[in-house]
Motif scaffolding. Sequence first.
Motif, PDB file in Angstrom:
ATOM      1  N   LEU A   1      39.463  41.301  37.746  1.00  0.00           N
ATOM      2  CA  LEU A   1      39.223  39.989  37.157  1.00  0.00           C
ATOM      3  C   LEU A   1      38.201  40.054  36.026  1.00  0.00           C
ATOM      4  O   LEU A   1      38.356  39.412  34.983  1.00  0.00           O
ATOM      5  CB  LEU A   1      38.754  39.006  38.230  1.00  0.00           C
ATOM      6  CG  LEU A   1      39.809  38.563  39.238  1.00  0.00           C
ATOM      7  CD1 LEU A   1      39.177  37.711  40.327  1.00  0.00           C
ATOM      8  CD2 LEU A   1      40.923  37.775  38.552  1.00  0.00           C
ATOM      9  N   VAL A   2      37.152  40.849  36.223  1.00  0.00           N
ATOM     10  CA  VAL A   2      36.119  40.975  35.189  1.00  0.00           C
ATOM     11  C   VAL A   2      36.702  41.588  33.920  1.00  0.00           C
ATOM     12  O   VAL A   2      36.451  41.113  32.809  1.00  0.00           O
ATOM     13  CB  VAL A   2      34.932  41.815  35.700  1.00  0.00           C
ATOM     14  CG1 VAL A   2      34.007  42.214  34.551  1.00  0.00           C
ATOM     15  CG2 VAL A   2      34.153  41.032  36.746  1.00  0.00           C
TER      16      VAL A   2
ATOM     17  N   GLY B   1      38.556  39.250  31.876  1.00  0.00           N
ATOM     18  CA  GLY B   1      37.792  38.129  31.343  1.00  0.00           C
ATOM     19  C   GLY B   1      37.811  36.897  32.212  1.00  0.00           C
ATOM     20  O   GLY B   1      37.437  35.806  31.767  1.00  0.00           O
ATOM     21  N   GLN B   2      38.213  37.039  33.466  1.00  0.00           N
ATOM     22  CA  GLN B   2      38.322  35.895  34.378  1.00  0.00           C
ATOM     23  C   GLN B   2      37.064  35.802  35.250  1.00  0.00           C
ATOM     24  O   GLN B   2      37.115  35.908  36.472  1.00  0.00           O
ATOM     25  CB  GLN B   2      39.572  36.039  35.252  1.00  0.00           C
ATOM     26  CG  GLN B   2      40.862  36.123  34.477  1.00  0.00           C
ATOM     27  CD  GLN B   2      41.119  34.861  33.671  1.00  0.00           C
ATOM     28  OE1 GLN B   2      40.986  33.748  34.179  1.00  0.00           O
ATOM     29  NE2 GLN B   2      41.484  35.035  32.411  1.00  0.00           N
ATOM     30  N   VAL B   3      35.931  35.583  34.602  1.00  0.00           N
ATOM     31  CA  VAL B   3      34.658  35.571  35.314  1.00  0.00           C
ATOM     32  C   VAL B   3      34.501  34.322  36.176  1.00  0.00           C
ATOM     33  O   VAL B   3      34.194  34.401  37.360  1.00  0.00           O
ATOM     34  CB  VAL B   3      33.484  35.685  34.323  1.00  0.00           C
ATOM     35  CG1 VAL B   3      32.150  35.463  35.036  1.00  0.00           C
ATOM     36  CG2 VAL B   3      33.499  37.062  33.664  1.00  0.00           C
ATOM     37  N   ARG B   4      34.700  33.153  35.584  1.00  0.00           N
ATOM     38  CA  ARG B   4      34.535  31.913  36.351  1.00  0.00           C
ATOM     39  C   ARG B   4      35.507  31.821  37.528  1.00  0.00           C
ATOM     40  O   ARG B   4      35.104  31.458  38.634  1.00  0.00           O
ATOM     41  CB  ARG B   4      34.677  30.700  35.433  1.00  0.00           C
ATOM     42  CG  ARG B   4      34.339  29.374  36.117  1.00  0.00           C
ATOM     43  CD  ARG B   4      34.418  28.233  35.125  1.00  0.00           C
ATOM     44  NE  ARG B   4      33.270  28.255  34.239  1.00  0.00           N
ATOM     45  CZ  ARG B   4      32.204  27.473  34.400  1.00  0.00           C
ATOM     46  NH1 ARG B   4      32.160  26.634  35.418  1.00  0.00           N
ATOM     47  NH2 ARG B   4      31.203  27.527  33.563  1.00  0.00           N
TER      48      ARG B   4
ATOM     49  N   ALA C   1      28.684  38.494  37.329  1.00  0.00           N
ATOM     50  CA  ALA C   1      29.968  38.975  37.845  1.00  0.00           C
ATOM     51  C   ALA C   1      30.016  40.495  37.860  1.00  0.00           C
ATOM     52  O   ALA C   1      30.528  41.106  38.811  1.00  0.00           O
ATOM     53  CB  ALA C   1      31.116  38.419  37.001  1.00  0.00           C
ATOM     54  N   LEU C   2      29.480  41.112  36.806  1.00  0.00           N
ATOM     55  CA  LEU C   2      29.408  42.579  36.787  1.00  0.00           C
ATOM     56  C   LEU C   2      28.530  43.084  37.922  1.00  0.00           C
ATOM     57  O   LEU C   2      28.867  44.074  38.589  1.00  0.00           O
ATOM     58  CB  LEU C   2      28.844  43.060  35.446  1.00  0.00           C
ATOM     59  CG  LEU C   2      29.821  43.203  34.288  1.00  0.00           C
ATOM     60  CD1 LEU C   2      29.064  43.515  32.995  1.00  0.00           C
ATOM     61  CD2 LEU C   2      30.845  44.304  34.579  1.00  0.00           C
ATOM     62  N   PHE C   3      27.406  42.424  38.142  1.00  0.00           N
ATOM     63  CA  PHE C   3      26.501  42.830  39.215  1.00  0.00           C
ATOM     64  C   PHE C   3      27.185  42.731  40.576  1.00  0.00           C
ATOM     65  O   PHE C   3      27.117  43.667  41.390  1.00  0.00           O
ATOM     66  CB  PHE C   3      25.252  41.954  39.207  1.00  0.00           C
ATOM     67  CG  PHE C   3      24.439  42.048  40.463  1.00  0.00           C
ATOM     68  CD1 PHE C   3      23.688  43.174  40.738  1.00  0.00           C
ATOM     69  CD2 PHE C   3      24.452  41.016  41.389  1.00  0.00           C
ATOM     70  CE1 PHE C   3      22.950  43.275  41.909  1.00  0.00           C
ATOM     71  CE2 PHE C   3      23.713  41.102  42.557  1.00  0.00           C
ATOM     72  CZ  PHE C   3      22.960  42.235  42.812  1.00  0.00           C
ATOM     73  N   VAL C   4      27.846  41.606  40.837  1.00  0.00           N
ATOM     74  CA  VAL C   4      28.543  41.428  42.117  1.00  0.00           C
ATOM     75  C   VAL C   4      29.615  42.498  42.296  1.00  0.00           C
ATOM     76  O   VAL C   4      29.762  43.077  43.383  1.00  0.00           O
ATOM     77  CB  VAL C   4      29.167  40.018  42.195  1.00  0.00           C
ATOM     78  CG1 VAL C   4      30.099  39.910  43.400  1.00  0.00           C
ATOM     79  CG2 VAL C   4      28.078  38.956  42.278  1.00  0.00           C
TER      80      VAL C   4
END
Length: 220
Positions: free
Chosen positions: A94-95, A98-101, A150-153
């Motif tokens: 997803l990241v 580009g589907q962060v939200r 999101a990258l961190f998670v």
Amino acid sequence: MSTLAKWAPAVAALVLVASPGLWRYSRHVITIAHEAGHALVALLTGRRLEGIKLNPDTSGVTVSRGRPTGVAVVLMYFAGYVTPSLLGLGAAALVTAGQVRPLLWATAVLLAGMLVMIRNAFGVLSVLLTGAVLFVVSWYATAEWQAAFALFVTWFLLLGGVRPVGELQRSRARGRAPRSDADQLARITRVPGLVWVLLFAAVVVGALFLGGRALLPVTA
């Protein structure tokens, strides 16, 4: 996003996983994912889910009813240790798209569904705090901060999914985990517990490799 901002989430996730002091607290998030995996597979395979407990020592228990043997119960026990890494792999997809939200909201929905089945106060507190962080970031943070979070998670799930498998085998070697998922699987299938631990390891390391490979262009 600067190069530092792109790599900082990965470094922060690694620090949380590698530091014994920090891992003692951050591991609760991995436990939430672990028990969510048990619960989800139990529901998908037709078992009756009765409740989930999350304990202060980072252990957890998911109780379901159904046949004590068979494919469904094998899948349920197998799901726990591999779920954090598989969630991390899905988050990486997803990241990179580009589907962060959507990633943040999907995680919040998963936590909300899990909250309904929590059966102890500490578990409720753990899930609520985790969900609150996700809500605040997804609702109030800028797009850049959401991307960094999101990258961190994603990195935390990928890296954090590996360490518990090593901890499991060390506990088994010392005779401290006679009722671990691997030993429950050994009892059901007659396949040695060590084989199941190696299968867990293959999945989590594979997910880390694939997820990390997917994320490298994002952080480069």
